[in-house]
Write a protein that holds these residues in place. Structure first.
Motif, PDB file in Angstrom:
ATOM      1  N   GLU A   1      -1.088   5.908   0.387  1.00 31.09           N
ATOM      2  CA  GLU A   1      -0.647   5.279   1.634  1.00 31.09           C
ATOM      3  C   GLU A   1      -0.015   3.915   1.427  1.00 31.09           C
ATOM      4  O   GLU A   1       0.912   3.532   2.163  1.00 31.09           O
ATOM      5  CB  GLU A   1      -1.826   5.174   2.605  1.00 31.09           C
ATOM      6  N   GLN A   2      -0.478   3.154   0.458  1.00 26.14           N
ATOM      7  CA  GLN A   2       0.157   1.866   0.176  1.00 26.14           C
ATOM      8  C   GLN A   2       1.588   2.086  -0.295  1.00 26.14           C
ATOM      9  O   GLN A   2       2.518   1.373   0.120  1.00 26.14           O
ATOM     10  CB  GLN A   2      -0.658   1.101  -0.855  1.00 26.14           C
ATOM     11  N   ASN A   3       1.781   3.088  -1.142  1.00 19.72           N
ATOM     12  CA  ASN A   3       3.140   3.423  -1.577  1.00 19.72           C
ATOM     13  C   ASN A   3       3.985   3.899  -0.399  1.00 19.72           C
ATOM     14  O   ASN A   3       5.187   3.583  -0.312  1.00 19.72           O
ATOM     15  CB  ASN A   3       3.114   4.508  -2.653  1.00 19.72           C
TER      16      ASN A   3
ATOM     17  N   ILE B   1       3.918   2.983   2.730  1.00 24.62           N
ATOM     18  CA  ILE B   1       4.417   1.840   3.492  1.00 24.62           C
ATOM     19  C   ILE B   1       5.377   1.008   2.656  1.00 24.62           C
ATOM     20  O   ILE B   1       6.405   0.525   3.168  1.00 24.62           O
ATOM     21  CB  ILE B   1       3.248   0.985   4.008  1.00 24.62           C
ATOM     22  N   GLY B   2       5.088   0.857   1.377  1.00 26.44           N
ATOM     23  CA  GLY B   2       5.983   0.093   0.511  1.00 26.44           C
ATOM     24  C   GLY B   2       7.353   0.735   0.382  1.00 26.44           C
ATOM     25  O   GLY B   2       8.385   0.053   0.450  1.00 26.44           O
TER      26      GLY B   2
ATOM     27  N   THR C   1      -4.219   2.128   8.464  1.00 31.67           N
ATOM     28  CA  THR C   1      -4.771   0.816   8.798  1.00 31.67           C
ATOM     29  C   THR C   1      -5.810   0.335   7.801  1.00 31.67           C
ATOM     30  O   THR C   1      -5.843  -0.845   7.457  1.00 31.67           O
ATOM     31  CB  THR C   1      -5.382   0.831  10.209  1.00 31.67           C
TER      32      THR C   1
ATOM     33  N   ARG D   1      -6.285   1.509   4.550  1.00 26.09           N
ATOM     34  CA  ARG D   1      -5.838   1.492   3.155  1.00 26.09           C
ATOM     35  C   ARG D   1      -4.560   0.698   2.939  1.00 26.09           C
ATOM     36  O   ARG D   1      -4.334   0.186   1.850  1.00 26.09           O
ATOM     37  CB  ARG D   1      -5.638   2.923   2.659  1.00 26.09           C
ATOM     38  N   ALA D   2      -3.719   0.620   3.941  1.00 28.15           N
ATOM     39  CA  ALA D   2      -2.398   0.008   3.741  1.00 28.15           C
ATOM     40  C   ALA D   2      -2.177  -1.206   4.631  1.00 28.15           C
ATOM     41  O   ALA D   2      -1.036  -1.602   4.867  1.00 28.15           O
ATOM     42  CB  ALA D   2      -1.304   1.054   4.001  1.00 28.15           C
ATOM     43  N   TYR D   3      -3.260  -1.819   5.095  1.00 24.14           N
ATOM     44  CA  TYR D   3      -3.136  -2.923   6.053  1.00 24.14           C
ATOM     45  C   TYR D   3      -2.295  -4.070   5.501  1.00 24.14           C
ATOM     46  O   TYR D   3      -1.407  -4.594   6.187  1.00 24.14           O
ATOM     47  CB  TYR D   3      -4.531  -3.413   6.435  1.00 24.14           C
ATOM     48  N   ASP D   4      -2.539  -4.481   4.277  1.00 28.18           N
ATOM     49  CA  ASP D   4      -1.799  -5.593   3.691  1.00 28.18           C
ATOM     50  C   ASP D   4      -0.319  -5.255   3.544  1.00 28.18           C
ATOM     51  O   ASP D   4       0.547  -6.110   3.748  1.00 28.18           O
ATOM     52  CB  ASP D   4      -2.389  -5.962   2.326  1.00 28.18           C
ATOM     53  N   PHE D   5      -0.028  -3.999   3.233  1.00 32.77           N
ATOM     54  CA  PHE D   5       1.366  -3.586   3.081  1.00 32.77           C
ATOM     55  C   PHE D   5       2.084  -3.591   4.428  1.00 32.77           C
ATOM     56  O   PHE D   5       3.272  -3.904   4.505  1.00 32.77           O
ATOM     57  CB  PHE D   5       1.432  -2.198   2.434  1.00 32.77           C
TER      58      PHE D   5
END
Length: 327
Positions: free
Chosen positions: A72-74, A76-77, A99, A101-105
């Motif tokens: 999930e981070q990927n 959003i990235g 939300t 796992r990827a909140y910071d992204f």
């Protein structure tokens, strides 16, 4: 852990609540229509195309579809990168994965620089029976706190279809909750028009105000009908945009009807109820407020009808809250 392939039924499908009419995969079909008009629209998912209705888009535009896998981070990235190069990415996953796992992204990769990314989040609140790992019960609170981010919680198939067109035209990051599968039709497409940032007074009344968002608006309208049989006139204000919040519409209603029930498919902290309370406090108004929503807990696993009654988020509970305010 994601649910096994081929799972069907109440655990993964939107709860139609016995709706007289439903539409299959309104998000997927609306995205296809938007993509036919705009070649810059692309679709991405994190191994959940089938369960976010993005498979409809993938089948129509395979060359514009990106399967990122369980990352999930990927997701959003990559979506942020595509946005920086002129595309309009619609990225789908479940609320909990976007939300938690990827909140910071989302905050840094999308919102900080106002990247034109559309995050479409499935299984909001109690629309799945898979328990705390899959029920997105706190996503609105998290997303509302991110600057520059539009936050949407549509009610039905009509509003989802219209919202897709609206956010495709809007330049900037958007987080939208998704009802998938067979989605009820509550609003008449010929008479309803979605606008980002605008709440809609669906019914007026002088005794009690029900302010609702997402699928809870259908239950709010049903509760109003129950109350009408008891000669209680309830107003129903539908707030599909949690951010930017339509303070004017809320204050205009509660300024004349100060007994208020909020109804949301979300924990009662940080979402719609909190937004209403903030607006009322800032304006110096005094109201009596009862909050319908998920209490401060991770919910059990089970069928959707069971969970909705278990956590008192059904039509009868909304009506009961209104009656309590009138005593």
């Amino acid at each position: 852990m994601r649910p096994p392939s081929g799972v069907t039924g109440n655990l993964l499908s939107s709860d139609t609540g016995g709706a007289a009419k439903t539409v299959a995969a309104p998000f997927g079909h609306a995205l296809v229509e938007a993509a036919l008009q705009n070649p810059r629209i692309v679709g991405l998912t994190a191994d959940l195309g089938k369960y976010t209705d993005l498979h409809v888009f993938a089948e129509r535009f395979p060359e514009r579809f990106f399967q990122i896998g369980m990352a999930e981070q990927n997701l959003i990235g990559v979506a942020a990168g595509l946005a920086r190069t002129g595309f309009i990415p619609f990225a789908t996953t479940y609320c909990v994965f976007a939300t938690r796992r990827a909140y910071d992204f989302i905050a840094v990769g999308c919102a900080l620089g106002k990247a034109n990314v559309k995050i479409i989040a499935g299984l909001p609140g109690l629309t799945t029976g898979y328990g705390g790992t899959h029920q997105g019960i706190e996503d609105l609170a998290l997303m509302r706190s991110v600057p520059n981010l539009v936050v949407l919680d549509p009610c039905d198939a009509t509003e989802i279809s219209q919202a897709v067109q609206a956010i495709a035209a809007y330049h900037g990051p958007v987080y939208m909750r998704l009802l998938r599968g067979q989605v009820p039709v509550v609003f008449d497409p010929g008479n309803y028009q979605f606008e980002i940032g605008r709440a809609r007074l669906l019914r007026d009344g002088k005794d009690v105000a029900i302010i609702s968002t997402g699928l809870m608006t259908a239950r709010a309208l049903e509760a109003r009908s129950l109350l009408a049989k008891e000669n209680v006139q309830a107003a129903v204000l539908h707030v599909s945009t949690l951010k930017p919040f339509d303070r004017e519409a809320v204050l205009g209603l509660v300024g004349r009807v100060n007994r208020v029930v909020t109804a949301e498919n979300h924990v009662v902290t940080g979402g719609l109820a909190s937004a209403v309370a903030d607006a009322v406090t800032d304006a110096g108004l005094s109201i009596r407020l009862k909050r319908i929503g998920i209490p401060d807990c991770f919910c059990e696993s089970g069928s959707i009808p069971y969970l909705v009654k278990r956590y008192q988020m059904d039509t009868a509970s909304i009506a009961a809250a209104a009656r309590a305010l009138l005593q």
